[in-house]
Design a protein around this motif. Structure first.
Motif, short mmCIF file in Angstrom:
data_model
loop_
_atom_site.label_atom_id
_atom_site.label_comp_id
_atom_site.label_asym_id
_atom_site.label_seq_id
_atom_site.Cartn_x
_atom_site.Cartn_y
_atom_site.Cartn_z
N ARG A 69 0.80 -1.22 0.00
CA ARG A 69 0.00 0.00 0.00
C ARG A 69 0.84 1.27 0.00
N VAL A 70 2.13 1.13 0.06
CA VAL A 70 2.99 2.32 0.06
C VAL A 70 3.49 2.65 -1.34
N LEU A 71 3.79 1.61 -2.10
CA LEU A 71 4.34 1.84 -3.44
C LEU A 71 3.28 2.34 -4.40
N THR A 72 3.64 3.32 -5.19
CA THR A 72 2.76 3.84 -6.25
C THR A 72 3.60 4.07 -7.51
N PRO A 73 2.96 4.17 -8.66
CA PRO A 73 3.73 4.47 -9.88
C PRO A 73 4.51 5.77 -9.77
N ALA A 74 3.93 6.78 -9.11
CA ALA A 74 4.61 8.07 -8.99
C ALA A 74 5.86 7.95 -8.12
N LEU A 75 5.78 7.15 -7.05
CA LEU A 75 6.94 7.00 -6.17
C LEU A 75 8.09 6.31 -6.88
N LEU A 76 7.80 5.52 -7.91
CA LEU A 76 8.86 4.89 -8.69
C LEU A 76 9.26 5.74 -9.90
N GLY A 77 8.70 6.94 -10.00
CA GLY A 77 9.15 7.88 -11.03
C GLY A 77 8.48 7.74 -12.37
N PHE A 78 7.34 7.01 -12.46
CA PHE A 78 6.70 6.80 -13.76
C PHE A 78 6.21 8.12 -14.37
N LEU A 142 15.07 8.05 -5.81
CA LEU A 142 16.28 8.46 -6.52
C LEU A 142 16.04 8.47 -8.03
N ALA A 143 15.29 7.50 -8.52
CA ALA A 143 14.99 7.47 -9.96
C ALA A 143 14.17 8.70 -10.34
N GLY A 144 13.20 9.06 -9.49
CA GLY A 144 12.40 10.25 -9.76
C GLY A 144 13.25 11.51 -9.80
N ILE A 145 14.18 11.63 -8.83
CA ILE A 145 15.08 12.80 -8.82
C ILE A 145 15.95 12.80 -10.07
N LEU A 146 16.47 11.62 -10.44
CA LEU A 146 17.32 11.52 -11.63
C LEU A 146 16.55 11.93 -12.89
N PHE A 147 15.32 11.41 -13.05
CA PHE A 147 14.52 11.76 -14.23
C PHE A 147 14.22 13.26 -14.25
N ARG A 148 13.91 13.82 -13.08
CA ARG A 148 13.56 15.25 -13.01
C ARG A 148 14.78 16.12 -13.37
N GLU A 149 15.95 15.75 -12.84
CA GLU A 149 17.15 16.53 -13.13
C GLU A 149 17.55 16.40 -14.59
N LEU A 150 17.41 15.18 -15.14
CA LEU A 150 17.72 14.99 -16.56
C LEU A 150 16.77 15.82 -17.43
N THR A 151 15.49 15.83 -17.04
CA THR A 151 14.51 16.63 -17.78
C THR A 151 14.89 18.10 -17.76
N ASP A 152 15.26 18.60 -16.58
CA ASP A 152 15.62 20.01 -16.45
C ASP A 152 16.88 20.32 -17.26
N LEU A 153 17.85 19.40 -17.23
CA LEU A 153 19.09 19.61 -17.99
C LEU A 153 18.82 19.66 -19.49
N LEU A 154 18.01 18.72 -19.96
CA LEU A 154 17.72 18.68 -21.40
C LEU A 154 16.88 19.87 -21.84
N LEU A 155 16.01 20.34 -20.94
CA LEU A 155 15.21 21.53 -21.28
C LEU A 155 16.10 22.75 -21.49
N ARG A 156 17.18 22.83 -20.74
CA ARG A 156 18.10 23.96 -20.90
C ARG A 156 18.84 23.92 -22.23
N ILE A 157 18.94 22.71 -22.80
CA ILE A 157 19.62 22.57 -24.09
C ILE A 157 18.68 22.94 -25.23
N LEU A 158 17.37 22.78 -24.98
CA LEU A 158 16.39 23.03 -26.03
C LEU A 158 16.24 24.51 -26.33
N ASP A 159 15.44 24.79 -27.34
CA ASP A 159 15.11 26.16 -27.71
C ASP A 159 14.46 26.89 -26.53
#
Length: 319
Positions: A69-78, A142-159
């Motif tokens: 009951r603790v695990l959710t898709p969001a907690l695993l970074g989906f 940690l996966a959620g943090i990694l995905f979020r940081e990667l998203t932010d990094l790639l957004l800075r590369i975009l237009d």
């Protein structure tokens, strides 16, 4: 009084309260013509109903698969994974070429990528190599943090123009909804829900665990695989509309279990949707139209959901 009622009455009361919240959201403090109200509040209400439906179903299904009951898709970074996929696609294809594709095709390809990656993550985490709940949660966070940081990094590369549009989706917002995706999201959520309706009688057997389910004749692996696809589609649709909601699923699913007093999916699945509608639509009604507050509803939900998350972890430690 509520705890003495049978599930039919409990679910009926939840549905009635959810309908009351929806009517109140559309009618309270109407000071202009109904055409404007329908145009302004209608899409927001539909989006919140879709998000409540998608997150409620996906979380209960995911917890039935994992028996936790603790695990959710969001907690695993989906959900953050969906944002990362969107940015990677823009980076590889180019914003102009990608935006030139038809919206249903774009959304379908993004959902397909999320489904494949979510299946890979689930296989890595639940193959038996990781048995500790706390380690699973830590890896998920940690996966959620990694995905979020990667998203932010790639957004800075975009237009910069694309950056300005997409950065707003890094956090949930029920005031800034991607209305253009309402139609295609409704179609995906509807298709996923029809599959759940088709196999709902097997869900109670699935929740008994792999060994018991297999002994009872259930094709466990195939059903889990298909449900993970359904969960990924539902999470992607909700995230596309309002952004990632870390603790919302945890909150509505656990409230549904408590309020219904049973684990049977014929009650917990619709109850989770009703609770989600009450939390989202009722919460937005209270903050926006009753209290006239500028506090974002997502912050309140994350605060309450975060406290529930800590309470569930502490209870697990004591047990």
């Amino acid at each position: 009084m509520g705890l003495t009622l049978n599930p039919v009455w409990r679910l009926s009361l939840l549905a009635l309260l959810a309908a009351f919240c929806a009517v109140g959201f559309m009618t309270l403090r109407v000071q202009t013509d109904w055409g404007f109200i329908l145009e302004y509040r209608g899409p927001r209400l539909l989006a919140m109903l879709l998000v409540a439906w998608a997150i409620g179903l996906s979380t209960v299904l995911f917890q039935s698969i994992t028996q936790n009951r603790v695990l959710t898709p969001a907690l695993l970074g989906f959900d953050v994974l969906f944002l990362l996929v969107q940015v990677v696609v823009l980076l590889i294809w180019g914003a102009a070429q990608w935006q030139g594709l038809a919206l249903p095709l774009r959304f379908g390809l993004e959902v397909l990528a999320v489904v494949l990656l979510a299946l890979l993550i689930f296989r890595l985490l639940f193959s038996g190599a990781v048995r500790s709940l706390h380690l699973l949660i830590l890896i998920g966070i940690l996966a959620g943090i990694l995905f979020r940081e990667l998203t932010d990094l790639l957004l800075r590369i975009l237009d910069p123009g694309v950056l300005a549009i997409d950065r707003g989706r890094s956090a949930a917002s029920f005031n800034r909804i991607n209305v253009s995706l309402l139609g295609v999201s409704t179609a995906f959520v509807g298709a996923a829900s029809l599959y759940v309706l088709w196999i709902w009688r097997k869900l109670d057997v699935l929740a008994l665990g792999r060994d018991i389910a297999v002994n009872l004749g259930l094709d466990y692996q195939r059903l889990v695989l298909r449900l993970l696809v359904v969960i990924a589609v539902l999470v992607a649709a909700a995230t596309a509309l309002v952004g990632p909601t870390l603790f919302f699923g945890l909150l509505v699913a656990n409230l549904a279990y408590v309020l219904m007093g049973t684990q049977q999916h014929r009650w917990t699945l619709p109850a989770s949707v009703c609770v989600g509608v009450i939390c989202l639509v009722g919460g937005q009604l209270l903050l926006e139209h009753v209290l006239a507050s500028s506090v974002p509803l997502s912050r309140v939900i994350e605060l309450v959901g975060g406290l529930l998350f800590i309470a569930l972890l502490l209870r697990g430690v004591r047990q």
